[in-house]
Scaffold this motif. Sequence first.
Motif, PDB file in Angstrom:
ATOM      1  N   ALA A   7     -11.337  26.253 -39.805  1.00 42.49           N
ATOM      2  CA  ALA A   7     -10.150  26.499 -40.631  1.00 42.49           C
ATOM      3  C   ALA A   7      -9.404  25.209 -40.941  1.00 42.49           C
ATOM      4  O   ALA A   7      -9.010  24.956 -42.076  1.00 42.49           O
ATOM      5  N   THR A   8      -9.206  24.359 -39.924  1.00 43.39           N
ATOM      6  CA  THR A   8      -8.450  23.131 -40.154  1.00 43.39           C
ATOM      7  C   THR A   8      -9.230  22.134 -40.998  1.00 43.39           C
ATOM      8  O   THR A   8      -8.639  21.356 -41.746  1.00 43.39           O
ATOM      9  N   SER A   9     -10.554  22.145 -40.888  1.00 44.08           N
ATOM     10  CA  SER A   9     -11.357  21.172 -41.639  1.00 44.08           C
ATOM     11  C   SER A   9     -11.519  21.551 -43.099  1.00 44.08           C
ATOM     12  O   SER A   9     -11.948  20.730 -43.910  1.00 44.08           O
ATOM     13  N   SER A  10     -11.165  22.784 -43.481  1.00 43.77           N
ATOM     14  CA  SER A  10     -11.363  23.242 -44.852  1.00 43.77           C
ATOM     15  C   SER A  10     -10.118  23.101 -45.724  1.00 43.77           C
ATOM     16  O   SER A  10     -10.160  23.417 -46.908  1.00 43.77           O
ATOM     17  N   VAL A  11      -8.995  22.633 -45.158  1.00 44.76           N
ATOM     18  CA  VAL A  11      -7.755  22.529 -45.930  1.00 44.76           C
ATOM     19  C   VAL A  11      -7.529  21.089 -46.384  1.00 44.76           C
ATOM     20  O   VAL A  11      -8.071  20.147 -45.816  1.00 44.76           O
ATOM     21  N   ASP A  12      -6.709  20.942 -47.429  1.00 40.85           N
ATOM     22  CA  ASP A  12      -6.371  19.604 -47.924  1.00 40.85           C
ATOM     23  C   ASP A  12      -5.323  18.936 -47.045  1.00 40.85           C
ATOM     24  O   ASP A  12      -5.394  17.744 -46.757  1.00 40.85           O
ATOM     25  N   ARG A  13      -4.316  19.717 -46.644  1.00 41.79           N
ATOM     26  CA  ARG A  13      -3.247  19.201 -45.793  1.00 41.79           C
ATOM     27  C   ARG A  13      -2.839  20.297 -44.805  1.00 41.79           C
ATOM     28  O   ARG A  13      -2.817  21.469 -45.142  1.00 41.79           O
ATOM     29  N   LEU A  14      -2.523  19.887 -43.611  1.00 47.27           N
ATOM     30  CA  LEU A  14      -2.024  20.830 -42.606  1.00 47.27           C
ATOM     31  C   LEU A  14      -0.979  20.108 -41.774  1.00 47.27           C
ATOM     32  O   LEU A  14      -1.274  19.110 -41.109  1.00 47.27           O
ATOM     33  N   ILE A  15       0.277  20.581 -41.845  1.00 46.64           N
ATOM     34  CA  ILE A  15       1.333  19.944 -41.062  1.00 46.64           C
ATOM     35  C   ILE A  15       1.443  20.613 -39.691  1.00 46.64           C
ATOM     36  O   ILE A  15       1.139  21.802 -39.549  1.00 46.64           O
ATOM     37  N   CYS A  16       1.848  19.862 -38.703  1.00 50.52           N
ATOM     38  CA  CYS A  16       1.925  20.418 -37.354  1.00 50.52           C
ATOM     39  C   CYS A  16       3.080  19.802 -36.582  1.00 50.52           C
ATOM     40  O   CYS A  16       3.539  18.687 -36.879  1.00 50.52           O
ATOM     41  N   ASN A  17       3.531  20.545 -35.578  1.00 47.78           N
ATOM     42  CA  ASN A  17       4.630  20.108 -34.725  1.00 47.78           C
ATOM     43  C   ASN A  17       4.088  19.208 -33.621  1.00 47.78           C
ATOM     44  O   ASN A  17       3.951  19.603 -32.465  1.00 47.78           O
ATOM     45  N   SER A  18       3.770  17.991 -34.008  1.00 50.96           N
ATOM     46  CA  SER A  18       3.291  17.009 -33.040  1.00 50.96           C
ATOM     47  C   SER A  18       3.714  15.632 -33.521  1.00 50.96           C
ATOM     48  O   SER A  18       4.381  15.490 -34.550  1.00 50.96           O
ATOM     49  N   ILE A  19       3.347  14.621 -32.769  1.00 49.71           N
ATOM     50  CA  ILE A  19       3.703  13.250 -33.062  1.00 49.71           C
ATOM     51  C   ILE A  19       2.440  12.414 -32.912  1.00 49.71           C
ATOM     52  O   ILE A  19       1.655  12.621 -31.982  1.00 49.71           O
ATOM     53  N   HIS A  20       2.257  11.461 -33.803  1.00 47.81           N
ATOM     54  CA  HIS A  20       1.032  10.673 -33.780  1.00 47.81           C
ATOM     55  C   HIS A  20       0.794  10.023 -32.423  1.00 47.81           C
ATOM     56  O   HIS A  20      -0.333   9.989 -31.914  1.00 47.81           O
ATOM     57  N   ASP A  21       1.841   9.512 -31.812  1.00 46.71           N
ATOM     58  CA  ASP A  21       1.682   8.819 -30.533  1.00 46.71           C
ATOM     59  C   ASP A  21       1.290   9.740 -29.384  1.00 46.71           C
ATOM     60  O   ASP A  21       0.834   9.265 -28.339  1.00 46.71           O
ATOM     61  N   LEU A  22       1.471  11.049 -29.556  1.00 46.96           N
ATOM     62  CA  LEU A  22       1.061  11.989 -28.513  1.00 46.96           C
ATOM     63  C   LEU A  22      -0.438  12.245 -28.544  1.00 46.96           C
ATOM     64  O   LEU A  22      -1.057  12.474 -27.502  1.00 46.96           O
ATOM     65  N   GLU A  23      -1.031  12.234 -29.749  1.00 45.45           N
ATOM     66  CA  GLU A  23      -2.442  12.603 -29.890  1.00 45.45           C
ATOM     67  C   GLU A  23      -3.152  11.721 -30.917  1.00 45.45           C
ATOM     68  O   GLU A  23      -3.707  12.218 -31.892  1.00 45.45           O
ATOM     69  N   PRO A  24      -3.155  10.417 -30.752  1.00 41.77           N
ATOM     70  CA  PRO A  24      -3.746   9.537 -31.767  1.00 41.77           C
ATOM     71  C   PRO A  24      -5.224   9.799 -32.020  1.00 41.77           C
ATOM     72  O   PRO A  24      -5.683   9.728 -33.166  1.00 41.77           O
ATOM     73  N   GLY A  25      -5.974  10.107 -30.982  1.00 45.90           N
ATOM     74  CA  GLY A  25      -7.402  10.372 -31.157  1.00 45.90           C
ATOM     75  C   GLY A  25      -7.662  11.604 -31.999  1.00 45.90           C
ATOM     76  O   GLY A  25      -8.552  11.612 -32.867  1.00 45.90           O
ATOM     77  N   ALA A  26      -6.875  12.648 -31.752  1.00 44.52           N
ATOM     78  CA  ALA A  26      -7.051  13.892 -32.501  1.00 44.52           C
ATOM     79  C   ALA A  26      -6.732  13.687 -33.978  1.00 44.52           C
ATOM     80  O   ALA A  26      -7.438  14.186 -34.860  1.00 44.52           O
ATOM     81  N   PHE A  27      -5.669  12.937 -34.258  1.00 42.68           N
ATOM     82  CA  PHE A  27      -5.293  12.715 -35.655  1.00 42.68           C
ATOM     83  C   PHE A  27      -6.275  11.788 -36.360  1.00 42.68           C
ATOM     84  O   PHE A  27      -6.506  11.910 -37.556  1.00 42.68           O
ATOM     85  N   ALA A  28      -6.865  10.864 -35.615  1.00 44.02           N
ATOM     86  CA  ALA A  28      -7.861   9.967 -36.210  1.00 44.02           C
ATOM     87  C   ALA A  28      -9.101  10.733 -36.650  1.00 44.02           C
ATOM     88  O   ALA A  28      -9.713  10.426 -37.671  1.00 44.02           O
ATOM     89  N   SER A  29      -9.459  11.761 -35.878  1.00 43.93           N
ATOM     90  CA  SER A  29     -10.653  12.548 -36.211  1.00 43.93           C
ATOM     91  C   SER A  29     -10.375  13.652 -37.217  1.00 43.93           C
ATOM     92  O   SER A  29     -11.314  14.238 -37.765  1.00 43.93           O
ATOM     93  N   SER A  30      -9.089  13.950 -37.473  1.00 44.76           N
ATOM     94  CA  SER A  30      -8.721  15.000 -38.421  1.00 44.76           C
ATOM     95  C   SER A  30      -7.592  14.499 -39.315  1.00 44.76           C
ATOM     96  O   SER A  30      -6.435  14.899 -39.169  1.00 44.76           O
ATOM     97  N   PRO A  31      -7.896  13.619 -40.264  1.00 45.83           N
ATOM     98  CA  PRO A  31      -6.846  13.007 -41.081  1.00 45.83           C
ATOM     99  C   PRO A  31      -6.100  13.977 -41.980  1.00 45.83           C
ATOM    100  O   PRO A  31      -5.014  13.650 -42.462  1.00 45.83           O
ATOM    101  N   GLN A  32      -6.663  15.169 -42.200  1.00 51.59           N
ATOM    102  CA  GLN A  32      -5.961  16.158 -43.021  1.00 51.59           C
ATOM    103  C   GLN A  32      -4.829  16.840 -42.271  1.00 51.59           C
ATOM    104  O   GLN A  32      -3.993  17.523 -42.867  1.00 51.59           O
ATOM    105  N   ILE A  33      -4.750  16.652 -40.948  1.00 53.36           N
ATOM    106  CA  ILE A  33      -3.681  17.227 -40.141  1.00 53.36           C
ATOM    107  C   ILE A  33      -2.561  16.197 -40.019  1.00 53.36           C
ATOM    108  O   ILE A  33      -2.780  15.071 -39.572  1.00 53.36           O
ATOM    109  N   ILE A  34      -1.370  16.583 -40.430  1.00 59.19           N
ATOM    110  CA  ILE A  34      -0.259  15.644 -40.549  1.00 59.19           C
ATOM    111  C   ILE A  34       0.833  15.969 -39.531  1.00 59.19           C
ATOM    112  O   ILE A  34       1.442  17.041 -39.582  1.00 59.19           O
ATOM    113  N   PRO A  35       1.110  15.071 -38.600  1.00 59.29           N
ATOM    114  CA  PRO A  35       2.175  15.314 -37.607  1.00 59.29           C
ATOM    115  C   PRO A  35       3.549  15.039 -38.201  1.00 59.29           C
ATOM    116  O   PRO A  35       3.794  13.956 -38.738  1.00 59.29           O
TER     117      PRO A  35
END
Length: 245
Positions: A7-35
């Motif tokens: 589901a997350t890989s099929s969207v253009d943008r997905l905003i989430c209640n997180s911060i880049h510094d909390l999960e840098p690895g996760a955001f690097a592998s899923s650039p469409q997810i925006i903290p």
Amino acid sequence: MIQNNIATSSVDRLICNSIHDLEPGAFASSPQIIPIGPLLENSSSLQGHFRQNDSNKCLEWLDRHPTCSVIYVAFGSLAMFNKAQFQELAVGLEITEMPFLWVVRPDNRNFPEGFSERVSSRGKIVEWAPQQKILSHPSIACFVSHCGWNSTVESVSNGVPILCWPYFADQFINQSYICDIWKIGLKFENDDVTSGEIKDKIRRLIEDCAFKETALCLREKIEISAREGGNSYNNLKNFITWIKN
């Protein structure tokens, strides 16, 4: 907490209640997810809450305690203790000999005999509390939590160390971040949690200054991210621009 799936890989943008510094690895592998976090509850309103409002009493009670002296205990609206677990927690809080604020649902109260009387001078038990205001209060020393993501973000955003007691779903992953990656909390060794272990873990969490210092450093990163020009601030601004265009 970012979790990759179809589901997350099929969207253009997905905003989430997180911060880049909390999960840098996760955001690097899923650039469409925006903290765009931290998105914190506005505790000035009781909208969405059906428990008795003890907001002012909680804060007034906390005002009477020194900095970093109170244990805050809350497990969300869904988690349920069996009688044995509940009583181990109650005894664990009692034998710490520290003040505590405990949010307990009225349908899940199995206190040991005489418990309320023994802790009446230093324990406050309520049905509901304004969690964001509680966690930002200077008297709070640590948070005993189920590690739901919203509670985790609130605690981290206020620089409060966490004693983890997860129940299901992403709470166990959040526990791994809290204890193993961010190093701002402790977890129990197995499912059979004892009052002695509760007391020892709380004491260690509060007496070892490294947990608080690391939590405060993480809080500072979050504050910078949320300010104008910060990562979360820019992400939200860019997302709004993308929608408009």
